[in-house]
Design a protein around this motif. Structure first.
Motif, PDB file in Angstrom:
ATOM      1  N   LEU A   1      45.592  41.649  30.297  1.00 18.05           N
ATOM      2  CA  LEU A   1      44.554  42.047  31.255  1.00 18.05           C
ATOM      3  C   LEU A   1      43.576  40.896  31.468  1.00 18.05           C
ATOM      4  CD1 LEU A   1      43.661  45.694  30.146  1.00 18.05           C
ATOM      5  CD2 LEU A   1      44.777  45.020  32.287  1.00 18.05           C
ATOM      6  N   TRP A   2      43.173  40.263  30.378  1.00 13.09           N
ATOM      7  CA  TRP A   2      42.245  39.143  30.462  1.00 13.09           C
ATOM      8  C   TRP A   2      42.886  37.970  31.196  1.00 13.09           C
ATOM      9  CZ3 TRP A   2      37.522  38.220  30.844  1.00 13.09           C
ATOM     10  CH2 TRP A   2      36.940  36.995  30.506  1.00 13.09           C
ATOM     11  N   GLY A   3      44.175  37.713  30.923  1.00 18.07           N
ATOM     12  CA  GLY A   3      44.871  36.641  31.621  1.00 18.07           C
ATOM     13  C   GLY A   3      44.951  36.898  33.117  1.00 18.07           C
TER      14      GLY A   3
ATOM     15  N   ALA B   1      43.194  34.794  36.238  1.00 21.25           N
ATOM     16  CA  ALA B   1      44.056  34.206  37.266  1.00 21.25           C
ATOM     17  C   ALA B   1      43.729  34.690  38.671  1.00 21.25           C
ATOM     18  CB  ALA B   1      45.520  34.516  36.944  1.00 21.25           C
ATOM     19  N   THR B   2      42.808  35.640  38.786  1.00 20.26           N
ATOM     20  CA  THR B   2      42.471  36.199  40.087  1.00 20.26           C
ATOM     21  C   THR B   2      40.976  36.088  40.340  1.00 20.26           C
ATOM     22  OG1 THR B   2      42.189  38.413  39.159  1.00 20.26           O
ATOM     23  CG2 THR B   2      44.366  37.847  39.999  1.00 20.26           C
ATOM     24  N   GLN B   3      40.635  36.163  41.590  1.00 26.48           N
ATOM     25  CA  GLN B   3      39.229  36.093  41.974  1.00 26.48           C
ATOM     26  C   GLN B   3      38.639  37.464  42.244  1.00 26.48           C
ATOM     27  OE1 GLN B   3      38.582  33.653  45.424  1.00 26.48           O
ATOM     28  NE2 GLN B   3      36.342  33.861  45.360  1.00 26.48           N
ATOM     29  N   PHE B   4      39.524  38.452  42.479  1.00 25.52           N
ATOM     30  CA  PHE B   4      39.049  39.768  42.895  1.00 25.52           C
ATOM     31  C   PHE B   4      39.673  40.876  42.051  1.00 25.52           C
ATOM     32  CE2 PHE B   4      38.972  36.943  46.588  1.00 25.52           C
ATOM     33  CZ  PHE B   4      37.624  37.017  46.931  1.00 25.52           C
TER      34      PHE B   4
ATOM     35  N   GLN C   1      47.522  36.238  44.614  1.00 21.33           N
ATOM     36  CA  GLN C   1      46.905  36.789  43.415  1.00 21.33           C
ATOM     37  C   GLN C   1      47.673  38.001  42.891  1.00 21.33           C
ATOM     38  OE1 GLN C   1      42.638  37.218  43.491  1.00 21.33           O
ATOM     39  NE2 GLN C   1      42.338  35.242  44.488  1.00 21.33           N
ATOM     40  N   ALA C   2      48.267  38.778  43.792  1.00 23.25           N
ATOM     41  CA  ALA C   2      49.103  39.894  43.360  1.00 23.25           C
ATOM     42  C   ALA C   2      50.303  39.393  42.563  1.00 23.25           C
ATOM     43  CB  ALA C   2      49.568  40.709  44.569  1.00 23.25           C
ATOM     44  N   THR C   3      50.876  38.273  42.973  1.00 21.22           N
ATOM     45  CA  THR C   3      51.991  37.680  42.236  1.00 21.22           C
ATOM     46  C   THR C   3      51.566  37.302  40.824  1.00 21.22           C
ATOM     47  OG1 THR C   3      52.998  36.834  44.260  1.00 21.22           O
ATOM     48  CG2 THR C   3      53.651  35.782  42.199  1.00 21.22           C
ATOM     49  N   GLU C   4      50.363  36.749  40.689  1.00 19.81           N
ATOM     50  CA  GLU C   4      49.849  36.387  39.368  1.00 19.81           C
ATOM     51  C   GLU C   4      49.648  37.625  38.495  1.00 19.81           C
ATOM     52  OE1 GLU C   4      49.132  33.295  37.877  1.00 19.81           O
ATOM     53  OE2 GLU C   4      50.473  32.763  39.528  1.00 19.81           O
ATOM     54  N   VAL C   5      49.074  38.682  39.071  1.00 19.21           N
ATOM     55  CA  VAL C   5      48.853  39.904  38.309  1.00 19.21           C
ATOM     56  C   VAL C   5      50.184  40.490  37.847  1.00 19.21           C
ATOM     57  CG1 VAL C   5      47.945  42.254  38.360  1.00 19.21           C
ATOM     58  CG2 VAL C   5      46.694  40.410  39.489  1.00 19.21           C
ATOM     59  N   GLU C   6      51.169  40.515  38.727  1.00 23.07           N
ATOM     60  CA  GLU C   6      52.472  41.068  38.366  1.00 23.07           C
ATOM     61  C   GLU C   6      53.083  40.345  37.172  1.00 23.07           C
ATOM     62  OE1 GLU C   6      55.290  41.363  41.473  1.00 23.07           O
ATOM     63  OE2 GLU C   6      54.448  43.231  42.246  1.00 23.07           O
ATOM     64  N   ARG C   7      52.885  39.048  37.120  1.00 25.59           N
ATOM     65  CA  ARG C   7      53.447  38.272  36.008  1.00 25.59           C
ATOM     66  C   ARG C   7      52.854  38.747  34.675  1.00 25.59           C
ATOM     67  NH1 ARG C   7      51.724  33.418  33.720  1.00 25.59           N
ATOM     68  NH2 ARG C   7      50.161  33.127  35.351  1.00 25.59           N
ATOM     69  N   PHE C   8      51.554  38.890  34.625  1.00 28.55           N
ATOM     70  CA  PHE C   8      50.914  39.352  33.391  1.00 28.55           C
ATOM     71  C   PHE C   8      51.252  40.809  33.099  1.00 28.55           C
ATOM     72  CE2 PHE C   8      48.196  35.692  34.372  1.00 28.55           C
ATOM     73  CZ  PHE C   8      48.088  35.101  33.120  1.00 28.55           C
TER      74      PHE C   8
END
Length: 212
Positions: free
Chosen positions: A83-85, A89-92, A143-150
């Motif tokens: 969650l922290w990662g 990795a996102t701004q919003f 940013q959605a791609t980054e969230v999906e990875r984590f």
């Protein structure tokens, strides 16, 4: 626990880190002697519709329940770290961790339409990009791609199900994800009590089950 963008993203990153570092130990059960079952895949990559809300944001939600059988220090560490990662990795990004259990768990899952009563934590991450942001759609997608990875690697393997308010038509089989093993029973009740489908909306329980 509910962090949101009202704090300001820089303040969130500054204030959230120390809290999250200590959070896993507080959430995990004291007895951590059992082994986690093998990971399973939930609906983690099947998320809310991409729609401008009335506030003017593109929103996507990742959500699920942590059950007691999977609640351990290892699980909480993985969830909190990722969650922290994702937040870094996102701004919003918006983190949500809700404590469940208590009276809601005293009812059997089959007693009401809501199935996921035995969850001990509700874990979610929301991405909400203002439509006024420059290149808002591109920012949202990246940013959605980054969230999906984590979410995929460190959070989803521990979770299952979704809360009714978070289900949308963009989910694959959203009603089964929402109502779990109660779905067939709800379809039967719908056919009995509302055979003409008078009460309906995009997320309604259908009259008939679709053939696989």
């Amino acid at each position: 626990l509910w962090y949101n963008e009202n704090l300001g993203h820089e303040e969130l990153r500054e204030q959230g880190g120390p809290v999250l570092e200590n959070l896993a130990a507080q959430l995990a059960p004291k007895n951590d002697t059992f082994k986690l079952p093998p990971p399973f895949r939930s609906w983690y990559n099947l998320t809310m519709n991409l729609v401008p809300l009335h506030e003017g944001r593109f929103v996507r939600m990742w959500n699920g329940y942590l059950y007691r059988e999977r609640n351990s220090l290892q699980a909480c560490n993985h969830i909190v770290q990722n969650l922290w990662g994702a937040l870094q990795a996102t701004q919003f990004g918006i983190i949500g961790i809700e404590l469940w259990g208590g009276a809601i768990a005293k009812k059997d899952p089959s007693d009401t339409a809501f199935f996921w009563r035995q969850g001990v934590l509700n874990i979610r991450f929301a991405l909400a990009v203002p439509v006024t942001e420059r290149n808002a759609r591109k920012t949202f997608d990246s940013q959605a791609t980054e969230v999906e990875r984590f979410w995929d690697e460190g959070i989803a393997p521990y979770l299952v199900g979704t809360y009714t308010n978070y289900a949308q038509a963009s989910l694959q089989d959203p009603l089964r994800v929402t109502y779990g093993d109660n779905f067939e029973k709800l379809v039967s009740l719908k056919e009995e009590l509302d055979p003409n489908n008078f009460f309906q909306h995009p997320h309604s329980v259908p009259l008939l089950l679709e053939k696989p």
